[in-house]
Design a protein around this motif. Sequence first.
Motif, short mmCIF file in Angstrom:
data_model
loop_
_atom_site.label_atom_id
_atom_site.label_comp_id
_atom_site.label_asym_id
_atom_site.label_seq_id
_atom_site.Cartn_x
_atom_site.Cartn_y
_atom_site.Cartn_z
N HIS A 22 -24.99 26.62 15.30
CA HIS A 22 -24.07 26.21 14.23
C HIS A 22 -22.63 26.62 14.56
CE1 HIS A 22 -22.77 25.30 10.09
NE2 HIS A 22 -22.06 26.42 10.17
N GLU B 165 -19.15 22.79 8.06
CA GLU B 165 -19.76 23.30 6.83
C GLU B 165 -19.99 24.81 6.89
OE1 GLU B 165 -23.92 22.92 4.24
OE2 GLU B 165 -23.71 21.92 6.17
N PHE C 44 -22.00 27.96 6.44
CA PHE C 44 -23.44 28.24 6.42
C PHE C 44 -23.64 29.55 5.66
CE2 PHE C 44 -27.65 29.30 7.67
CZ PHE C 44 -28.26 28.16 8.16
N HIS C 45 -24.30 29.48 4.50
CA HIS C 45 -24.56 30.66 3.68
C HIS C 45 -26.02 31.07 3.83
CE1 HIS C 45 -24.78 32.60 -0.61
NE2 HIS C 45 -24.81 33.50 0.36
N ASP D 279 -29.42 27.16 -3.59
CA ASP D 279 -28.35 26.40 -2.93
C ASP D 279 -27.98 26.94 -1.55
OD1 ASP D 279 -28.24 24.79 -5.13
OD2 ASP D 279 -26.42 25.68 -5.98
N ASN E 242 -28.14 27.89 2.47
CA ASN E 242 -28.59 27.12 3.63
C ASN E 242 -29.89 27.66 4.22
OD1 ASN E 242 -25.38 27.04 3.68
ND2 ASN E 242 -26.15 25.12 4.51
#
Length: 249
Positions: free
Chosen positions: A27, A34, A36-37, A61, A63
């Motif tokens: 990533h 985006e 990434f959490h 919600d 990732n």
Amino acid sequence: MNNIVRILGSPFSKMTLNETTDLLEKHIQEKQSELFHLITVNPEISITSQSDKEFKQIIDDANLITPDGIGIVMASKIRRQPIKERVTGFDLLYKLLKKGNEHGWSFYFLGTDEDTNKKAVEEIRNLYPNVSIVGRQHGFFSKEKESSIVSSINKLKPDILIVAMGAPRSDKWIYTYKSDLNQVKLVFGVGGSLDVIAGKVKPTPELWKKLNLEWLHRLITVPVAKGQKSRWLRQSAIPKFIYQAILKK
């Protein structure tokens, strides 16, 4: 999905620590826009999410949810969808620092007290000289200062934002500013990991880790921060988790 198992309604990743690290490396290296959490969830956090609707929404919600506790692993085996191993915030942080040292990634460290934050950053610089630490900030700031902290983080554009303000505060803070942290690639909470790196808290001995008794070691040895619940009280969540996620099933 074959790589996910639901426990108390939360979708836990079945990936190993190395597989998770590889996913995050991809990533970051592919420079995906985006944020990434990632959230590491243990039995205590899992039980908290059952009565905290806001936190449950944050988990849903995210990732990726990783299993940070032997109880999660046990529950997955009861469901015959076994998770191979725990993926803790502490272990993941070290893996990413090692990868960051190879690739020259940038980090920002947010949380814990000023002295501990400073010492942890100094230790990380010594251990991983090729990692770029673009900024740091202790976690005892006022609500009024939050927007300026977020603005500063975005200006510094760290690849990885590490938040060490405890759970669920870390992830609630991340979620509040998730859409604003548009220059960060990866963010996750690491609990008391910076305290360990700074030498404020002794690391868990390997024998305790092998016996899956890290929680007990912390219970006995780690002091409670001012304003937090006692660790003995917090561990009362474990029997609740065992009943709801394992015995009841």
